[in-house]
Scaffold this motif. Structure first.
Motif, PDB file in Angstrom:
ATOM      1  N   LEU A  64     -13.413 -10.604   7.660  1.00 50.36           N
ATOM      2  CA  LEU A  64     -13.835 -10.390   6.307  1.00 50.36           C
ATOM      3  C   LEU A  64     -12.781  -8.997   5.674  1.00 50.36           C
ATOM      4  CD1 LEU A  64     -15.445 -10.700   3.871  1.00 50.36           C
ATOM      5  CD2 LEU A  64     -17.021  -9.295   4.766  1.00 50.36           C
ATOM      6  N   ILE A  65     -12.704  -8.076   6.595  1.00 47.11           N
ATOM      7  CA  ILE A  65     -12.012  -6.938   5.922  1.00 47.11           C
ATOM      8  C   ILE A  65     -10.612  -7.059   5.809  1.00 47.11           C
ATOM      9  CG2 ILE A  65     -11.360  -5.486   8.189  1.00 47.11           C
ATOM     10  CD1 ILE A  65     -12.340  -3.162   6.856  1.00 47.11           C
ATOM     11  N   ALA A  66      -9.952  -8.383   6.434  1.00 45.74           N
ATOM     12  CA  ALA A  66      -8.674  -8.620   6.291  1.00 45.74           C
ATOM     13  C   ALA A  66      -8.359  -8.881   4.810  1.00 45.74           C
ATOM     14  CB  ALA A  66      -8.452  -9.524   7.214  1.00 45.74           C
ATOM     15  N   ALA A  67      -9.193  -9.164   4.159  1.00 43.77           N
ATOM     16  CA  ALA A  67      -9.014  -9.413   2.650  1.00 43.77           C
ATOM     17  C   ALA A  67      -8.888  -8.501   1.567  1.00 43.77           C
ATOM     18  CB  ALA A  67     -10.029 -10.402   1.996  1.00 43.77           C
ATOM     19  N   SER A  68      -9.291  -6.949   2.295  1.00 43.93           N
ATOM     20  CA  SER A  68      -9.327  -5.909   1.457  1.00 43.93           C
ATOM     21  C   SER A  68      -7.851  -5.279   1.172  1.00 43.93           C
ATOM     22  CB  SER A  68     -10.162  -4.700   2.177  1.00 43.93           C
ATOM     23  OG  SER A  68      -9.628  -4.256   3.464  1.00 43.93           O
ATOM     24  N   GLU A  69      -8.073  -4.613   0.054  1.00 45.55           N
ATOM     25  CA  GLU A  69      -6.790  -3.858  -0.379  1.00 45.55           C
ATOM     26  C   GLU A  69      -6.514  -2.527   0.755  1.00 45.55           C
ATOM     27  OE1 GLU A  69      -6.954  -2.482  -4.393  1.00 45.55           O
ATOM     28  OE2 GLU A  69      -7.675  -4.723  -4.923  1.00 45.55           O
ATOM     29  N   ASP A  70      -7.603  -2.098   1.116  1.00 49.24           N
ATOM     30  CA  ASP A  70      -7.393  -1.094   2.154  1.00 49.24           C
ATOM     31  C   ASP A  70      -6.697  -1.215   3.439  1.00 49.24           C
ATOM     32  OD1 ASP A  70      -8.483   0.903   0.275  1.00 49.24           O
ATOM     33  OD2 ASP A  70     -10.325   0.981   1.542  1.00 49.24           O
ATOM     34  N   ARG A  71      -6.923  -2.437   3.920  1.00 50.18           N
ATOM     35  CA  ARG A  71      -6.368  -2.942   5.106  1.00 50.18           C
ATOM     36  C   ARG A  71      -4.763  -3.119   4.635  1.00 50.18           C
ATOM     37  NH1 ARG A  71      -4.780  -7.807   7.899  1.00 50.18           N
ATOM     38  NH2 ARG A  71      -4.980  -7.777  10.051  1.00 50.18           N
ATOM     39  N   SER A  72      -4.615  -3.715   3.596  1.00 45.05           N
ATOM     40  CA  SER A  72      -3.007  -3.956   3.143  1.00 45.05           C
ATOM     41  C   SER A  72      -2.364  -2.638   3.132  1.00 45.05           C
ATOM     42  CB  SER A  72      -2.964  -4.577   2.128  1.00 45.05           C
ATOM     43  OG  SER A  72      -3.592  -6.216   2.126  1.00 45.05           O
ATOM     44  N   GLU A  73      -3.344  -1.821   2.455  1.00 47.97           N
ATOM     45  CA  GLU A  73      -2.585  -0.383   2.341  1.00 47.97           C
ATOM     46  C   GLU A  73      -2.201   0.200   3.693  1.00 47.97           C
ATOM     47  OE1 GLU A  73      -1.364   3.429   0.939  1.00 47.97           O
ATOM     48  OE2 GLU A  73      -0.952   1.487   0.277  1.00 47.97           O
ATOM     49  N   GLY A  74      -3.393   0.206   4.463  1.00 47.43           N
ATOM     50  CA  GLY A  74      -3.348   0.817   5.903  1.00 47.43           C
ATOM     51  C   GLY A  74      -1.980   0.323   6.668  1.00 47.43           C
ATOM     52  N   MET A  75      -1.962  -0.989   6.738  1.00 44.65           N
ATOM     53  CA  MET A  75      -0.801  -1.674   7.343  1.00 44.65           C
ATOM     54  C   MET A  75       0.483  -1.092   6.941  1.00 44.65           C
ATOM     55  SD  MET A  75      -2.226  -3.346   9.700  1.00 44.65           S
ATOM     56  CE  MET A  75      -3.650  -4.319  10.259  1.00 44.65           C
ATOM     57  N   ARG A  76       0.702  -1.167   5.553  1.00 39.84           N
ATOM     58  CA  ARG A  76       1.859  -0.662   4.624  1.00 39.84           C
ATOM     59  C   ARG A  76       2.199   0.776   5.342  1.00 39.84           C
ATOM     60  NH1 ARG A  76       3.481   2.649   1.798  1.00 39.84           N
ATOM     61  NH2 ARG A  76       1.432   3.777   1.560  1.00 39.84           N
ATOM     62  N   ALA A  77       1.184   1.665   5.201  1.00 35.81           N
ATOM     63  CA  ALA A  77       1.189   2.808   5.476  1.00 35.81           C
ATOM     64  C   ALA A  77       1.597   3.276   6.995  1.00 35.81           C
ATOM     65  CB  ALA A  77       0.094   3.846   5.171  1.00 35.81           C
ATOM     66  N   PHE A  78       1.201   2.481   8.030  1.00 36.46           N
ATOM     67  CA  PHE A  78       1.502   2.613   9.312  1.00 36.46           C
ATOM     68  C   PHE A  78       2.906   2.076   9.397  1.00 36.46           C
ATOM     69  CE2 PHE A  78       1.922   0.469  13.522  1.00 36.46           C
ATOM     70  CZ  PHE A  78       1.216   1.807  14.336  1.00 36.46           C
ATOM     71  N   ALA A  79       3.454   1.202   8.804  1.00 36.98           N
ATOM     72  CA  ALA A  79       4.859   0.608   9.042  1.00 36.98           C
ATOM     73  C   ALA A  79       5.796   1.629   8.298  1.00 36.98           C
ATOM     74  CB  ALA A  79       4.972  -0.628   8.519  1.00 36.98           C
ATOM     75  N   ALA A  80       5.422   2.343   7.417  1.00 33.52           N
ATOM     76  CA  ALA A  80       6.101   3.277   6.602  1.00 33.52           C
ATOM     77  C   ALA A  80       6.268   4.716   7.189  1.00 33.52           C
ATOM     78  CB  ALA A  80       5.951   3.269   5.095  1.00 33.52           C
ATOM     79  N   LYS A  81       5.327   4.815   8.142  1.00 31.27           N
ATOM     80  CA  LYS A  81       5.018   6.023   8.818  1.00 31.27           C
ATOM     81  C   LYS A  81       4.722   7.360   7.649  1.00 31.27           C
ATOM     82  CE  LYS A  81       7.681   5.627  12.923  1.00 31.27           C
ATOM     83  NZ  LYS A  81       7.853   4.404  12.743  1.00 31.27           N
ATOM     84  N   ALA A  82       3.817   6.600   6.617  1.00 31.45           N
ATOM     85  CA  ALA A  82       3.170   7.441   5.584  1.00 31.45           C
ATOM     86  C   ALA A  82       1.890   7.613   5.475  1.00 31.45           C
ATOM     87  CB  ALA A  82       3.811   6.788   4.241  1.00 31.45           C
ATOM     88  N   GLN A  83       1.076   8.275   4.606  1.00 34.93           N
ATOM     89  CA  GLN A  83       0.036   8.630   4.385  1.00 34.93           C
ATOM     90  C   GLN A  83      -0.792   7.688   3.645  1.00 34.93           C
ATOM     91  OE1 GLN A  83      -1.043  11.030   7.271  1.00 34.93           O
ATOM     92  NE2 GLN A  83      -2.640  11.119   5.628  1.00 34.93           N
ATOM     93  N   PRO A  84      -1.888   6.860   3.998  1.00 31.20           N
ATOM     94  CA  PRO A  84      -2.276   5.820   3.196  1.00 31.20           C
ATOM     95  C   PRO A  84      -3.004   6.245   2.042  1.00 31.20           C
ATOM     96  CG  PRO A  84      -3.425   5.817   5.231  1.00 31.20           C
ATOM     97  CD  PRO A  84      -2.421   6.937   5.323  1.00 31.20           C
ATOM     98  N   ASN A  85      -3.285   5.585   1.129  1.00 27.12           N
ATOM     99  CA  ASN A  85      -4.002   6.060  -0.151  1.00 27.12           C
ATOM    100  C   ASN A  85      -5.147   4.954  -0.190  1.00 27.12           C
ATOM    101  OD1 ASN A  85      -4.901   6.950  -2.632  1.00 27.12           O
ATOM    102  ND2 ASN A  85      -3.425   5.753  -3.767  1.00 27.12           N
ATOM    103  N   PHE A  86      -6.368   5.082   0.424  1.00 25.82           N
ATOM    104  CA  PHE A  86      -7.417   4.244   0.172  1.00 25.82           C
ATOM    105  C   PHE A  86      -8.278   4.333  -0.828  1.00 25.82           C
ATOM    106  CE2 PHE A  86      -6.895   4.800   5.208  1.00 25.82           C
ATOM    107  CZ  PHE A  86      -6.442   3.604   5.385  1.00 25.82           C
ATOM    108  N   THR A  87      -8.507   3.287  -1.273  1.00 24.32           N
ATOM    109  CA  THR A  87      -9.394   3.325  -2.655  1.00 24.32           C
ATOM    110  C   THR A  87     -10.938   2.620  -2.140  1.00 24.32           C
ATOM    111  OG1 THR A  87      -8.749   0.896  -2.956  1.00 24.32           O
ATOM    112  CG2 THR A  87      -7.458   3.097  -4.061  1.00 24.32           C
ATOM    113  N   GLY A  88     -11.136   2.005  -0.981  1.00 22.12           N
ATOM    114  CA  GLY A  88     -12.494   1.570  -0.953  1.00 22.12           C
ATOM    115  C   GLY A  88     -12.493   0.244  -1.387  1.00 22.12           C
ATOM    116  N   ARG A  89     -11.552  -0.591  -1.625  1.00 21.77           N
ATOM    117  CA  ARG A  89     -11.664  -1.967  -2.078  1.00 21.77           C
ATOM    118  C   ARG A  89     -10.941  -2.773  -1.045  1.00 21.77           C
ATOM    119  NH1 ARG A  89     -10.420   0.906  -7.146  1.00 21.77           N
ATOM    120  NH2 ARG A  89      -8.008   0.048  -6.840  1.00 21.77           N
TER     121      ARG A  89
END
Length: 257
Positions: free
Chosen positions: A232-257
């Motif tokens: 279920l959480i695979a559909a969240s924006e936060d998961r996409s942001e977390g994966m993007r930030a991990f790949a970019a070695k950046a801090q994620p900006n989580f919004t709770g969505r």
């Protein structure tokens, strides 16, 4: 009448202080009602991603208000809503951290047991002394404590009034961390809350639900529940942001969505 709980806001988390120091923060119906109302405010506030519960004065909470309970008859106890307030605390979806100093006894320990993480300073004592005054724990103590420390220790604490020191509580799994020399338990709790606040809020909420389900669910069903939540959480924006930030070695900006 002065409020019986106080709320303070910090970057990403909130603190709720039980504030009845003249009664050693004993939990009466009014305090529990205020606690639930304040927790609900925190639940509704997207800026709050974790909640620290602590006590004012010398300790966390010395238990339920014995004077108020002693004067109530069985029907009043059953219909007062006092017990249901504990259920409302347990229903909170955001992580709860109990910061214990000096004493968490009776209802105070039962409140701490509802929290997701318990930390303590070296002065902390934990106990359920109800049997010594002719009653038993009534806010989940007989059920939650045995799941944490095991049957034998729970029986000794409930039947014989044994109190655990902070180090004993950590050894038996009741407490996750104890302060080092000179460290304030509030600071320790705040450090944990700040780390939670940096994580994805939707992930922490769902992970908390999965862990709590393990207390009431067979292993195979619990794993299926975890698997469904993970999908279920695979559909969240936060998961996409977390994966993007991990790949970019950046801090994620989580919004709770």
């Amino acid at each position: 009448m002065s409020p019986l709980v106080r709320r303070a806001s910090y970057d990403g988390f909130a603190q709720i202080v039980l504030d009845r120091p003249d009664k050693r923060n004993a939990l009466n119906a009014e305090m529990l009602t205020e606690l639930v109302a304040t927790l609900r405010e925190c639940e509704a506030d997207p800026a709050v991603r974790a909640i620290v519960i602590s006590g004012s004065g010398r300790g966390f909470a010395a238990g339920a208000d014995i004077g108020a309970l002693a004067s109530a008859n069985p029907i009043e106890l059953f219909t007062s809503g006092f017990s249901e307030n504990w259920d409302q605390v347990a229903a909170m979806t955001k992580p709860l951290i109990a910061a214990i100093s000096s004493y968490a006894l009776g209802g105070g320990l039962e409140l701490a047991l509802i929290c997701d993480i318990i930390v303590a300073d070296q002065t902390a004592l934990f106990g359920l002394p109800e049997a010594a005054i002719g009653t038993i724990p009534g806010a989940g103590g007989t059920q939650r404590l045995v799941r944490v420390v095991g049957k034998s220790m729970a029986m000794e604490m409930i039947l014989a009034g044994r109190r655990l020191t902070a180090e004993e509580a950590r050894r038996f799994g009741l407490v996750s961390s104890v302060t080092s020399d000179g460290q304030n338990v509030q600071d320790l709790a705040f450090e944990i809350a700040a780390r939670i606040a940096r994580a994805a809020p939707l992930a922490t909420k769902i992970a908390k639900a999965a862990v709590l389900a393990s207390f009431e669910t067979p292993l195979s069903a619990g794993i299926q529940y975890e698997r469904s939540l993970s999908a279920l959480i695979a559909a969240s924006e936060d998961r996409s942001e977390g994966m993007r930030a991990f790949a970019a070695k950046a801090q994620p900006n989580f919004t709770g969505r």
